[in-house]
Write an enzyme that holds these catalytic residues in place. Structure first.
Site, PDB file in Angstrom:
ATOM      1  N   ARG A  24     -47.532 -34.122  39.341  1.00  0.00           N
ATOM      2  CA  ARG A  24     -47.914 -35.537  39.740  1.00  0.00           C
ATOM      3  C   ARG A  24     -47.519 -35.722  41.151  1.00  0.00           C
ATOM      4  NH1 ARG A  24     -46.534 -40.564  39.796  1.00  0.00           N
ATOM      5  NH2 ARG A  24     -48.068 -42.220  39.836  1.00  0.00           N
ATOM      6  N   ARG A  75     -43.245 -16.846  30.374  1.00  0.00           N
ATOM      7  CA  ARG A  75     -41.956 -16.056  30.839  1.00  0.00           C
ATOM      8  C   ARG A  75     -42.737 -14.726  31.113  1.00  0.00           C
ATOM      9  NH1 ARG A  75     -37.286 -19.170  29.824  1.00  0.00           N
ATOM     10  NH2 ARG A  75     -37.398 -20.283  27.640  1.00  0.00           N
ATOM     11  N   GLY A 105     -36.545 -22.888  36.244  1.00  0.00           N
ATOM     12  CA  GLY A 105     -34.914 -22.671  36.305  1.00  0.00           C
ATOM     13  C   GLY A 105     -34.651 -21.429  36.974  1.00  0.00           C
ATOM     14  N   ILE A 129     -34.099 -27.906  30.770  1.00  0.00           N
ATOM     15  CA  ILE A 129     -33.247 -28.729  30.294  1.00  0.00           C
ATOM     16  C   ILE A 129     -31.482 -28.240  30.171  1.00  0.00           C
ATOM     17  CG2 ILE A 129     -35.332 -29.611  28.734  1.00  0.00           C
ATOM     18  CD1 ILE A 129     -33.607 -27.618  26.608  1.00  0.00           C
ATOM     19  N   ASP A 130     -31.514 -27.073  30.547  1.00  0.00           N
ATOM     20  CA  ASP A 130     -30.374 -26.405  30.496  1.00  0.00           C
ATOM     21  C   ASP A 130     -29.105 -26.994  31.545  1.00  0.00           C
ATOM     22  OD1 ASP A 130     -31.009 -25.047  28.210  1.00  0.00           O
ATOM     23  OD2 ASP A 130     -30.897 -23.171  28.983  1.00  0.00           O
ATOM     24  N   ARG A 157     -25.821 -38.140  11.480  1.00  0.00           N
ATOM     25  CA  ARG A 157     -24.289 -38.850  11.295  1.00  0.00           C
ATOM     26  C   ARG A 157     -24.466 -39.856  10.051  1.00  0.00           C
ATOM     27  NH1 ARG A 157     -19.851 -40.232  13.893  1.00  0.00           N
ATOM     28  NH2 ARG A 157     -20.198 -39.224  15.969  1.00  0.00           N
ATOM     29  N   GLY A 188     -19.922 -38.425  19.942  1.00  0.00           N
ATOM     30  CA  GLY A 188     -18.527 -38.707  19.298  1.00  0.00           C
ATOM     31  C   GLY A 188     -18.241 -37.615  18.350  1.00  0.00           C
ATOM     32  N   HIS A 252     -36.329 -26.304  19.535  1.00  0.00           N
ATOM     33  CA  HIS A 252     -37.181 -26.696  20.350  1.00  0.00           C
ATOM     34  C   HIS A 252     -37.298 -28.224  20.545  1.00  0.00           C
ATOM     35  CE1 HIS A 252     -37.356 -22.477  20.592  1.00  0.00           C
ATOM     36  NE2 HIS A 252     -38.281 -22.573  21.963  1.00  0.00           N
TER      37      HIS A 252
END
Ligand code: F6P
Length: 322
Positions: A24, A75, A105, A129-130, A157, A188, A252
């Site tokens: 955008r 890819r 990336g 994201i990496d 948790r 944590g 994912h």
């Protein structure tokens, strides 16, 4: 008005939340400069097959809040071959693109670097994201992915605590442990295994036993995808300690979802700066964040830059785990 008339735009490699906001931003900034945008579907695959559509300001309405990429992504194996790169460069020339904006990336920008050697002006926007594009302190999508992982860990948790179990949670990151480190620190965790410097599984067991002897009744271990074998680790922990252990692979899930404000900001600013750079006549650049500032550097130089693994987050995680 700039002399630049037409640019191409594609998203490539793994999608990342915020890519739509970047699309955008590129389209709207280009419109402001009187530049036409050719949207290329499915990354380099689409370029190689001429799968294109013109994008106007209104075509990108209502997309900035959506995860994924409206341009689709892929890819491309063909782009890894010299013939594929040459063909892609020819198509850019046929389309009369003054520049090609690549959102992706490491691998995607490396494909761009190959294209630039054929005279195509490539402008990269880091989207993964990496967080593993070493020349930039930030890549679009990272913040959303970490928050998604953290949300999942909060839920895990609850059940781990109720059953007094150990949870092994695997997060994404094939070659880089950033998602794992950030999730471990903010969630944590007592231990985190990253591909850059994975700890031995006996050290994991020792940490769990020590924490149990200090009164902890549940445990959380984060594993990066690049280390993997989470199920095996869970079985090893259970068999050596007798503590019920469950492995969860987030996978994912972390690539989707509405982008956070941070990712939308990065996308908005980098998209804007990418088009400004093109309009100013800059060639072959990557938009980056360095020391808190948005700027751009040479594409080849940026991709060649390798950041040393910094274990400072790991050290903090270990201190806070006790
Ligand atoms: O885009 C980065 C990433 O999510 C990595 O963390 C992961 O290793 C890879 O992509 C997964 O790729 P694919 O979606 O092709 O399985």
């Amino acid at each position: 008005m700039s002399e630049i008339k037409k640019i191409g735009l594609l998203t490539s490699g793994g999608d990342a939340p915020g890519m739509n906001a970047a699309i955008r931003s590129v389209v709207r900034t280009a419109k402001d400069h009187g530049i036409k945008v050719v949207g290329i579907n499915r990354g380099y695959e689409g370029l190689l097959h001429g799968d294109i559509r013109e994008l106007d300001g209104k075509d990108v309405s209502g997309i900035m809040n959506r995860g994924g990429t409206e341009l689709y992504t892929a890819r491309s194996e063909e782009m890894r071959t010299p013939e594929g790169v040459e063909k892609a460069a020819n198509i850019c020339r046929i389309l009369q693109l003054d520049a090609l904006v690549v959102i992706g990336g490491n691998g995607s920008l490396a494909g761009g670097l190959d294209l630039s050697k054929h005279g195509i002006n490539i402008i990269g926007i880091p989207g993964t994201i990496d967080l593993d594009l070493d020349c930039s302190d930030y890549t679009i999508g990272f913040d959303t992915a970490v928050n998604t992982s953290l949300d999942a860990i909060n839920k895990i948790r609850d059940t781990s605590c109720s059953h007094e179990r150990c949870s092994v949670v695997e997060v994404m990151g094939r070659n880089a442990g950033f998602i794992a480190l950030w999730t471990a620190l903010s969630g944590g965790a007592e231990e985190v295994l990253v591909p850059e410097d994975p700890v031995d599984r006996n050290a994991v067991v020792e940490q769990i036993l020590e924490n149990r002897s200090n009164g902890k009744n549940h445990n959380l271990i984060v594993v990066a995808e690049g280390v993997g074998k989470s199920q095996e680790l869970a079985e090893y922990i259970e068999s050596t300690t007798g503590i019920q252990t469950r492995a969860t692979i987030l996978g994912h899930l972390q690539r989707g979802g509405t982008p956070t404000a941070k990712d939308r900001m990065a996308a908005g600013i980098m998209g804007y700066q990418a088009v400004k750079a093109i309009a100013e006549g800059k060639k072959n650049r990557i938009m980056i964040v360095k020391d808190g500032k948005y700027t751009d550097i040479d594409l080849a130089e940026g991709l060649a830059y390798k950041r040393e693994y910094d274990d400072s987050l790991y050290k903090i995680i270990k201190i806070l785990a006790i």
